[in-house]
Scaffold this motif. Structure first.
Motif, PDB file in Angstrom:
ATOM      1  N   CYS A  27       0.874  -1.489  -0.077  1.00  0.00           N
ATOM      2  CA  CYS A  27      -0.075  -0.003  -0.076  1.00  0.00           C
ATOM      3  C   CYS A  27       0.863   1.242   0.009  1.00  0.00           C
ATOM      4  CB  CYS A  27      -0.913  -0.068   1.233  1.00  0.00           C
ATOM      5  SG  CYS A  27      -0.161   0.078   2.848  1.00  0.00           S
ATOM      6  N   SER A  28       2.163   1.224   0.557  1.00  0.00           N
ATOM      7  CA  SER A  28       2.979   2.635   0.558  1.00  0.00           C
ATOM      8  C   SER A  28       4.412   2.277   0.247  1.00  0.00           C
ATOM      9  CB  SER A  28       2.639   2.977   1.965  1.00  0.00           C
ATOM     10  OG  SER A  28       3.382   2.210   3.065  1.00  0.00           O
ATOM     11  N   ARG A  78       1.341  23.984  -3.832  1.00  0.00           N
ATOM     12  CA  ARG A  78       2.347  23.206  -3.306  1.00  0.00           C
ATOM     13  C   ARG A  78       2.029  22.392  -1.992  1.00  0.00           C
ATOM     14  NH1 ARG A  78       7.604  25.966  -5.747  1.00  0.00           N
ATOM     15  NH2 ARG A  78       8.531  24.009  -4.497  1.00  0.00           N
ATOM     16  N   GLN A  79       1.552  23.285  -0.997  1.00  0.00           N
ATOM     17  CA  GLN A  79       0.980  22.663   0.282  1.00  0.00           C
ATOM     18  C   GLN A  79      -0.103  21.472  -0.065  1.00  0.00           C
ATOM     19  OE1 GLN A  79       2.760  22.825   3.410  1.00  0.00           O
ATOM     20  NE2 GLN A  79       1.658  21.139   3.620  1.00  0.00           N
ATOM     21  N   LEU A  80      -1.086  21.884  -0.833  1.00  0.00           N
ATOM     22  CA  LEU A  80      -1.853  20.977  -0.912  1.00  0.00           C
ATOM     23  C   LEU A  80      -1.589  19.766  -1.901  1.00  0.00           C
ATOM     24  CD1 LEU A  80      -4.994  23.220  -2.408  1.00  0.00           C
ATOM     25  CD2 LEU A  80      -4.789  22.217  -0.098  1.00  0.00           C
ATOM     26  N   LEU A  81      -0.707  19.705  -2.493  1.00  0.00           N
ATOM     27  CA  LEU A  81      -0.083  18.594  -3.371  1.00  0.00           C
ATOM     28  C   LEU A  81       0.655  17.655  -2.393  1.00  0.00           C
ATOM     29  CD1 LEU A  81       0.926  20.427  -6.781  1.00  0.00           C
ATOM     30  CD2 LEU A  81      -1.125  18.889  -6.242  1.00  0.00           C
ATOM     31  N   ASP A 123       0.068  13.753  -1.495  1.00  0.00           N
ATOM     32  CA  ASP A 123       1.132  12.840  -1.540  1.00  0.00           C
ATOM     33  C   ASP A 123       1.277  12.133  -0.149  1.00  0.00           C
ATOM     34  OD1 ASP A 123       3.303  11.662  -3.071  1.00  0.00           O
ATOM     35  OD2 ASP A 123       4.645  12.842  -1.959  1.00  0.00           O
ATOM     36  N   GLN A 124       1.329  12.730   0.913  1.00  0.00           N
ATOM     37  CA  GLN A 124       1.592  11.997   2.077  1.00  0.00           C
ATOM     38  C   GLN A 124       0.506  11.560   2.902  1.00  0.00           C
ATOM     39  OE1 GLN A 124       3.220  15.370   4.315  1.00  0.00           O
ATOM     40  NE2 GLN A 124       5.339  15.334   3.125  1.00  0.00           N
ATOM     41  N   ALA A 125      -0.727  11.754   2.192  1.00  0.00           N
ATOM     42  CA  ALA A 125      -2.025  11.157   2.949  1.00  0.00           C
ATOM     43  C   ALA A 125      -1.992   9.778   2.762  1.00  0.00           C
ATOM     44  CB  ALA A 125      -3.133  11.923   2.286  1.00  0.00           C
ATOM     45  N   GLN A 126      -2.579   8.967   3.734  1.00  0.00           N
ATOM     46  CA  GLN A 126      -3.074   7.496   3.449  1.00  0.00           C
ATOM     47  C   GLN A 126      -4.054   7.477   2.752  1.00  0.00           C
ATOM     48  OE1 GLN A 126      -1.583   4.604   4.834  1.00  0.00           O
ATOM     49  NE2 GLN A 126       0.001   5.755   5.519  1.00  0.00           N
TER      50      GLN A 126
END
Length: 152
Positions: free
Chosen positions: A28-29, A105-108, A112-115
């Motif tokens: 998954c990651s 950029r912060q949204l992206l 990217d880091q979200a499960q």
């Protein structure tokens, strides 16, 4: 596209969106990929020969060890954007200008880091800046067809 199954490394249900290019094990990651990669043994004689020759498993000469083909399952293939079209994203001045915005950029980075990327994407699609970014990307990789054009 079918729903992802459980991750073979951490056991997270419905989260295994990626597959090992060596053995096809679902994970998954990135952390689960790294854990699996440490334990995964080459299956085919060709992979064993490559490892003996000092090449990374699943790697052909001049190729990186992990490619998009390794990550996408056959069901995902129809949603895949060809590399030529992806390169157009890098050439777009409009997209480059949008990416200068620190909020975007912060949204992206958050996605990217979200499960749970898909629910976060749905939430961010309520954000006008993110919608503008998504529309810009789509207009580059899937230009709108000309409507109301009379044949000559």
């Amino acid at each position: 596209m079918r729903a992802p199954g459980p991750c073979a490394e951490c056991g997270a249900r419905g989260a295994a969106r990626y597959r090992c290019p060596r053995c096809g094990t679902a994970y998954c990651s990135v952390p689960c990929c790294r854990t699996h990669r440490e334990r995964c043994a080459p299956d085919s004689p060709r992979e064993r020969q490559r490892e003996a020759a000092g090449q990374s498993p699943g790697q052909s000469p001049g190729q990186s060890p992990w490619s998009v083909e390794d990550i996408l399952s056959e069901e995902d293939e129809r949603d895949r954007v060809p590399l030529q079209k992806l390169k157009l994203l890098g050439e777009s001045e409009e997209l480059r200008d949008l990416l200068l915005n620190p909020h975007l950029r912060q949204l992206l980075l958050t996605i990217d880091q979200a499960q749970d990327k898909s629910s976060l994407m749905r939430k961010f699609m309520q954000e006008p800046l993110f919608v503008e970014f998504a529309d810009c990307c789509l207009s580059i990789v899937e230009p709108p067809e000309k409507e109301n054009v009379l044949p000559e």
